[in-house]
Scaffold this active site. Structure first.
Site, PDB file in Angstrom:
ATOM      1  N   ASP A  23       0.862  -1.176   0.000  1.00  0.00           N
ATOM      2  CA  ASP A  23       0.000   0.000   0.000  1.00  0.00           C
ATOM      3  C   ASP A  23       0.904   1.233   0.000  1.00  0.00           C
ATOM      4  O   ASP A  23       2.131   1.112  -0.186  1.00  0.00           O
ATOM      5  CB  ASP A  23      -0.997  -0.038   1.182  1.00  0.00           C
ATOM      6  CG  ASP A  23      -0.319   0.138   2.535  1.00  0.00           C
ATOM      7  OD1 ASP A  23       0.926   0.225   2.590  1.00  0.00           O
ATOM      8  OD2 ASP A  23      -1.044   0.181   3.546  1.00  0.00           O
ATOM      9  N   CYS A  65       3.162  -3.255   4.007  1.00  0.00           N
ATOM     10  CA  CYS A  65       2.291  -2.144   4.406  1.00  0.00           C
ATOM     11  C   CYS A  65       3.008  -1.413   5.530  1.00  0.00           C
ATOM     12  O   CYS A  65       4.220  -1.582   5.694  1.00  0.00           O
ATOM     13  CB  CYS A  65       0.888  -2.639   4.791  1.00  0.00           C
ATOM     14  SG  CYS A  65       0.817  -3.794   6.167  1.00  0.00           S
ATOM     15  N   HIS A 118      10.803 -23.674   8.708  1.00  0.00           N
ATOM     16  CA  HIS A 118       9.792 -24.413   9.473  1.00  0.00           C
ATOM     17  C   HIS A 118       8.380 -24.264   8.931  1.00  0.00           C
ATOM     18  O   HIS A 118       7.568 -25.165   9.102  1.00  0.00           O
ATOM     19  CB  HIS A 118       9.797 -23.941  10.939  1.00  0.00           C
ATOM     20  CG  HIS A 118      10.995 -24.392  11.703  1.00  0.00           C
ATOM     21  ND1 HIS A 118      11.107 -24.281  13.072  1.00  0.00           N
ATOM     22  CD2 HIS A 118      12.156 -24.973  11.279  1.00  0.00           C
ATOM     23  CE1 HIS A 118      12.274 -24.758  13.467  1.00  0.00           C
ATOM     24  NE2 HIS A 118      12.938 -25.173  12.396  1.00  0.00           N
ATOM     25  N   THR A 170       2.900  -1.686   8.856  1.00  0.00           N
ATOM     26  CA  THR A 170       3.432  -2.605   9.873  1.00  0.00           C
ATOM     27  C   THR A 170       3.735  -3.993   9.327  1.00  0.00           C
ATOM     28  O   THR A 170       4.437  -4.771   9.987  1.00  0.00           O
ATOM     29  CB  THR A 170       2.379  -2.800  10.981  1.00  0.00           C
ATOM     30  OG1 THR A 170       1.182  -3.307  10.366  1.00  0.00           O
ATOM     31  CG2 THR A 170       2.084  -1.496  11.705  1.00  0.00           C
ATOM     32  N   HIS A 208       8.066 -30.733   9.944  1.00  0.00           N
ATOM     33  CA  HIS A 208       7.403 -29.459   9.643  1.00  0.00           C
ATOM     34  C   HIS A 208       6.375 -29.607   8.525  1.00  0.00           C
ATOM     35  O   HIS A 208       5.408 -28.862   8.464  1.00  0.00           O
ATOM     36  CB  HIS A 208       8.442 -28.393   9.282  1.00  0.00           C
ATOM     37  CG  HIS A 208       9.439 -28.174  10.380  1.00  0.00           C
ATOM     38  ND1 HIS A 208       9.080 -27.684  11.611  1.00  0.00           N
ATOM     39  CD2 HIS A 208      10.767 -28.440  10.449  1.00  0.00           C
ATOM     40  CE1 HIS A 208      10.150 -27.622  12.390  1.00  0.00           C
ATOM     41  NE2 HIS A 208      11.186 -28.079  11.710  1.00  0.00           N
TER      42      HIS A 208
HETATM   43  C1  RB5 Z   1      -1.919   2.518   6.633  1.00  0.00           C
HETATM   44  O1  RB5 Z   1      -2.002   3.687   7.356  1.00  0.00           O
HETATM   45  C2  RB5 Z   1      -1.653   1.333   7.577  1.00  0.00           C
HETATM   46  O2  RB5 Z   1      -2.751   1.124   8.412  1.00  0.00           O
HETATM   47  C3  RB5 Z   1      -1.342   0.096   6.787  1.00  0.00           C
HETATM   48  O3  RB5 Z   1      -0.237   0.344   5.978  1.00  0.00           O
HETATM   49  C4  RB5 Z   1      -0.953  -1.144   7.567  1.00  0.00           C
HETATM   50  O4  RB5 Z   1       0.038  -0.867   8.502  1.00  0.00           O
HETATM   51  C5  RB5 Z   1      -2.048  -1.939   8.105  1.00  0.00           C
HETATM   52  O5  RB5 Z   1      -1.820  -3.010   8.707  1.00  0.00           O
END
Ligand code: RB5
Length: 146
Positions: A8, A65, A98, A67, A133
């Site tokens: 994203d 993304c 694994h 996180t 595994h």
């Molecule tokens: C976008 O702001 C953020 O929420 C997205 O990139 C991601 O981290 C969601 O898990």
């Protein structure tokens, strides 16, 4: 080997760095977007890359993304996907050894660029160990239908 890449807006810059890195290493990839920094919805790209992997358009996928969490949640809802969020080289390596992870999820707002590239390298250079595994992975599919 060919990779499917997706992000994203929060993962876009790291995706572009990973593309440069893959170009230098002559590793082929297909980019499923996003193609700009404008705010967008990570599930769309998580779904596209997951479909590319399960339909054998590519061998493996990398999703980014902010996180890595939203991408990981999305990808793991697709039958045949084993997506792993890695935050260091050890988790990246173990996700292949694994778990036979077929998608790597990264946090573009969490990882430093050089750390992310090391994670990508170790993930791509590690193979599934199989053995005990393998039966555990089969059990995931049997229990969940995914
Ligand atoms: C976008 O702001 C953020 O929420 C997205 O990139 C991601 O981290 C969601 O898990």
């Amino acid at each position: 080997m060919t990779l499917a890449l997706g992000s994203d807006h929060a993962g876009y810059l790291l995706k572009e760095k990973i593309k440069e890195h893959l170009n230098n290493k002559k590793i082929s990839y297909k980019d499923y977007g996003t193609f700009k920094m404008d705010s967008c919805d990570y599930p769309e790209f998580g779904y596209k890359v997951s479909q590319a992997v399960v339909n054998n358009e590519t061998d493996l996928g990398i999703l980014i993304c902010g996180t890595g969490i939203g991408m990981c949640i999305t990808a793991n809802k697709i039958k045949g996907i084993r997506a792993a969020q890695a935050w260091d080289e050890q988790t990246a390596q173990l996700s292949r050894l694994h778990n036979n992870a077929n998608i790597l999820c990264l946090g573009g707002r969490i990882l430093e660029e050089d750390q992310a590239l090391k994670i990508v390298d170790v993930w791509l250079n590690t193979s599934f160990e199989g053995g005990r595994h393998e039966s555990r992975i089969n059990l995931i599919a049997k229990l969940t239908g995914l």
